[in-house]
Design a protein around this motif. Structure first.
Motif, short mmCIF file in Angstrom:
data_model
loop_
_atom_site.label_atom_id
_atom_site.label_comp_id
_atom_site.label_asym_id
_atom_site.label_seq_id
_atom_site.Cartn_x
_atom_site.Cartn_y
_atom_site.Cartn_z
N MET A 292 0.85 -1.19 0.00
CA MET A 292 0.00 0.00 0.00
C MET A 292 0.88 1.24 0.00
O MET A 292 1.82 1.35 0.77
N ALA A 293 0.55 2.20 -0.86
CA ALA A 293 1.37 3.40 -0.98
C ALA A 293 1.25 4.26 0.26
O ALA A 293 0.25 4.24 0.96
N GLU A 294 2.28 5.06 0.49
CA GLU A 294 2.31 5.92 1.67
C GLU A 294 2.58 7.37 1.31
O GLU A 294 3.01 8.15 2.15
N GLU A 295 2.35 7.77 0.06
CA GLU A 295 2.67 9.13 -0.35
C GLU A 295 1.76 10.15 0.30
O GLU A 295 2.06 11.33 0.30
N THR A 296 0.63 9.72 0.85
CA THR A 296 -0.31 10.65 1.47
C THR A 296 -0.59 10.22 2.90
O THR A 296 -0.36 9.07 3.28
N ALA A 297 -1.14 11.15 3.67
CA ALA A 297 -1.51 10.84 5.04
C ALA A 297 -2.59 9.76 5.09
O ALA A 297 -2.57 8.88 5.96
N ARG A 298 -3.52 9.82 4.13
CA ARG A 298 -4.59 8.81 4.12
C ARG A 298 -4.03 7.42 3.83
O ARG A 298 -4.45 6.43 4.43
N GLY A 299 -3.06 7.36 2.92
CA GLY A 299 -2.43 6.07 2.66
C GLY A 299 -1.67 5.56 3.87
O GLY A 299 -1.71 4.37 4.19
N GLY A 300 -0.99 6.45 4.56
CA GLY A 300 -0.27 6.06 5.77
C GLY A 300 -1.22 5.58 6.85
O GLY A 300 -0.95 4.59 7.55
N ARG B 11 -21.14 -6.46 -1.18
CA ARG B 11 -21.74 -7.78 -1.34
C ARG B 11 -20.88 -8.87 -0.72
O ARG B 11 -21.39 -9.90 -0.31
N LYS B 12 -19.58 -8.65 -0.64
CA LYS B 12 -18.69 -9.58 0.04
C LYS B 12 -17.50 -8.78 0.57
O LYS B 12 -17.24 -7.66 0.15
N ALA B 13 -16.81 -9.39 1.49
CA ALA B 13 -15.70 -8.70 2.14
C ALA B 13 -14.58 -8.44 1.13
O ALA B 13 -14.14 -9.35 0.44
N PRO B 14 -14.09 -7.21 1.03
CA PRO B 14 -12.98 -6.90 0.12
C PRO B 14 -11.66 -7.37 0.73
O PRO B 14 -11.61 -7.74 1.91
N PRO B 15 -10.59 -7.35 -0.05
CA PRO B 15 -9.28 -7.69 0.52
C PRO B 15 -8.94 -6.76 1.69
O PRO B 15 -9.42 -5.62 1.74
N PRO B 16 -8.14 -7.23 2.63
CA PRO B 16 -7.84 -6.41 3.82
C PRO B 16 -7.33 -5.02 3.51
O PRO B 16 -7.73 -4.06 4.18
N ALA B 17 -6.46 -4.87 2.51
CA ALA B 17 -5.92 -3.54 2.20
C ALA B 17 -7.01 -2.59 1.72
O ALA B 17 -7.04 -1.41 2.09
N ILE B 18 -7.93 -3.10 0.90
CA ILE B 18 -9.04 -2.28 0.42
C ILE B 18 -9.99 -1.96 1.57
O ILE B 18 -10.49 -0.84 1.70
N ARG B 19 -10.21 -2.93 2.42
CA ARG B 19 -11.10 -2.69 3.57
C ARG B 19 -10.53 -1.60 4.47
O ARG B 19 -11.26 -0.74 4.97
N ALA B 20 -9.22 -1.60 4.69
CA ALA B 20 -8.60 -0.56 5.50
C ALA B 20 -8.78 0.80 4.86
O ALA B 20 -9.07 1.80 5.54
N GLY C 294 -0.80 -1.44 -6.14
CA GLY C 294 -0.37 -2.74 -6.63
C GLY C 294 -1.44 -3.47 -7.39
O GLY C 294 -2.62 -3.09 -7.40
N ARG C 295 -1.04 -4.54 -8.05
CA ARG C 295 -1.97 -5.29 -8.90
C ARG C 295 -3.13 -5.90 -8.12
O ARG C 295 -4.23 -6.07 -8.65
N LYS C 296 -2.89 -6.26 -6.87
CA LYS C 296 -3.94 -6.91 -6.09
C LYS C 296 -5.06 -5.95 -5.71
O LYS C 296 -6.15 -6.38 -5.36
N THR C 297 -4.80 -4.66 -5.74
CA THR C 297 -5.81 -3.70 -5.32
C THR C 297 -6.34 -2.82 -6.45
O THR C 297 -7.45 -2.29 -6.35
N GLU C 298 -5.56 -2.64 -7.53
CA GLU C 298 -5.98 -1.68 -8.56
C GLU C 298 -7.30 -2.08 -9.22
O GLU C 298 -8.07 -1.21 -9.64
N ALA C 299 -7.58 -3.37 -9.28
CA ALA C 299 -8.84 -3.81 -9.89
C ALA C 299 -10.05 -3.42 -9.05
O ALA C 299 -11.19 -3.43 -9.55
N PHE C 300 -9.81 -3.08 -7.78
CA PHE C 300 -10.92 -2.71 -6.90
C PHE C 300 -11.20 -1.22 -6.90
O PHE C 300 -12.10 -0.76 -6.19
N ALA C 301 -10.47 -0.45 -7.68
CA ALA C 301 -10.67 0.99 -7.69
C ALA C 301 -12.11 1.38 -8.05
O ALA C 301 -12.70 2.25 -7.39
N PRO C 302 -12.74 0.79 -9.10
CA PRO C 302 -14.13 1.14 -9.38
C PRO C 302 -15.07 0.82 -8.23
O PRO C 302 -16.01 1.58 -7.95
N MET C 303 -14.82 -0.32 -7.56
CA MET C 303 -15.65 -0.67 -6.42
C MET C 303 -15.49 0.33 -5.29
O MET C 303 -16.48 0.74 -4.65
N VAL C 304 -14.26 0.75 -5.00
CA VAL C 304 -14.02 1.75 -3.97
C VAL C 304 -14.78 3.03 -4.28
O VAL C 304 -15.43 3.63 -3.41
#
Length: 426
Positions: free
Chosen positions: A1-9, A67-76, A107-117
């Protein structure tokens, strides 16, 4: 997970607590926010703390749109975003936009979830504020909640959970004891016990008087332990398990000849830095209190013993995710051994203050009653606890002072603490 922003941190910190069981302090010390500028680092910590205090509320707002639990990084990321919108009052469009960007860049594991976010947060942001507010505070984990229910009852336990959700203001101890003057200088409130309370965000090192050592940060409840010891000028006082040094500073400021002992060299280094900043003197010793062969016959000993730290959850909301009941017996055994050791280091007629930042009777009231049974001539001094600002109902039948997070609810609460003053008869 990126840390360039306070929200990412902040999302990274939340993920580290909920998934990896790493404390916020350990993550920060290991460099989790090292890529952020100091202001963003502080903001990330604040957002992570707010999110951990409001996880149940964030999950309740998000649930209808998942509808279902997202990956932990997306959930955070989702939890941090919703908390910032509803608890921090941030503009939804900016929060949503950055959360989507964060998902894309992580990363690749999370970028596909961008529309859902994007879709989930846009819908969640339309949730009425009342839906957030009506959610009850996060319940404590079962192992702790059950013990508190048994000790204090349901109403008090619910009140403590509400206090945890509100967080903690900043309390200061004035070196010269003039709380009224310090409160006026900093625009704070003088508390009945003699501490000064500030509300709202503050950069501690930028406050007037910090560099000069006119005060130090110390919760109002913690400050009462040294006051119960009531050191007099010239008395020889031992502060066991002393670091990071708030109580050592109190004892030294009162004019006592203080020996501060702690097992941790890094923590003792922090204590020495605090002594230097506040222009106070104390002998410092890095050693195991159980095997230390230093001087005995102290006039007084203060033992703030290692404990479960369950009294500090309002300022450490990561703790319920990290602790369980597995080590309680070992901690209680260590506390008993340390208390026995402290009693061998005080002269006849001297006094020992035993304190823990725990809400559990086995780390407080029961420790004292067991010590009195083990040691002939040992008594609990109730009069030592009759301090300014201490309500009589806080002192229990066994002669100990029980402080809880729901005390002073109209003032912002206090840490959970237990304090007892034990005297050995001549």
């Amino acid at each position: 997970m990126a840390e360039e922003t306070a929200r990412g941190g902040a999302a990274r910190l939340v993920l580290g607590v909920t998934e990896d069981r790493q404390s916020l302090g350990d993550q920060i010390q290991s460099g989790a926010l090292s890529r952020l500028a100091p202001p963003d680092r502080a903001r990330a910590q604040r957002l992570a703390l707010a999110t951990l205090r409001n996880l149940n509320r964030a999950d309740a707002v998000l649930k209808p749109f998942l509808r279902k639990a997202p990956p932990p990084a997306i959930r955070a990321t989702l939890r941090v975003a919703v908390t910032e919108i509803f608890a921090e009052g941030a503009a939804a469009h900016g929060v949503v936009s950055e959360a989507v960007d964060l998902a894309r860049r992580s990363g690749r594991k999370t970028e596909a979830f961008a529309p859902m976010v994007n879709a989930v947060l846009r819908r969640a942001a339309e949730t009425p504020a009342e839906a957030w507010a009506k959610q009850p505070p996060a319940p404590l984990p079962g192992w702790l909640r059950g013990r508190l229910m048994s000790a204090y009852g349901k109403a008090a336990t619910l009140a403590m959970e509400a206090a945890h959700a509100r967080g903690a203001p900043l309390d200061l101890t004035p070196k010269d004891g003039d709380a009224a003057a310090l409160a006026a200088r900093l625009g704070g409130e003088k508390l009945p016990t003699g501490s000064v309370r500030l509300t709202g965000p503050a950069q501690v090192s930028d406050l007037p008087g910090y560099a000069e050592g006119d005060w130090w940060v110390q919760d109002a409840a913690a400050a009462l332990a040294a006051k119960a010891l009531a050191p007099r000028p010239g008395e020889r006082v031992l502060d066991l398990c002393a670091a990071p040094g708030g109580k050592t500073l109190q004892l030294a400021a009162a004019g006592a000849c203080v020996t501060a002992l702690d097992l941790s060299a890094p923590r003792m280094a922090r204590l020495e830095e605090n002594l230097a900043r506040c222009r106070l003197a104390a002998e410092t010793v890095v050693a195991d209190a159980l095997t230390w062969e230093g001087a005995a016959d102290f006039d007084a000993v203060l033992l703030d013993a290692p404990c479960s730290a369950t009294g500090t959850i309002r300022r450490h909301p990561d703790l319920p995710h990290l602790r369980d009941a597995s080590g309680l017996k070992e901690i209680a055994a260590l506390q008993a051994a340390l208390l026995d050791r402290a009693l061998t280091l005080v002269r006849p007629g001297g006094r020992v203050v035993f304190a823990t930042c725990s809400l559990l009777p086995e780390e407080g009231e029961r420790q004292v009653s067991a010590a009195i049974e083990r040691h002939s001539g040992l008594v609990a001094d109730r009069d030592a606890l009759a301090l300014p600002g201490v309500e009589p109902g806080w002192i229990g039948a066994g002669g100990g002072l029980r402080l809880r997070p729901d005390h002073w609810s109209d003032r912002g609460g206090m840490d959970g603490f237990f304090i007892a003053c034990l005297r050995r008869r001549d």
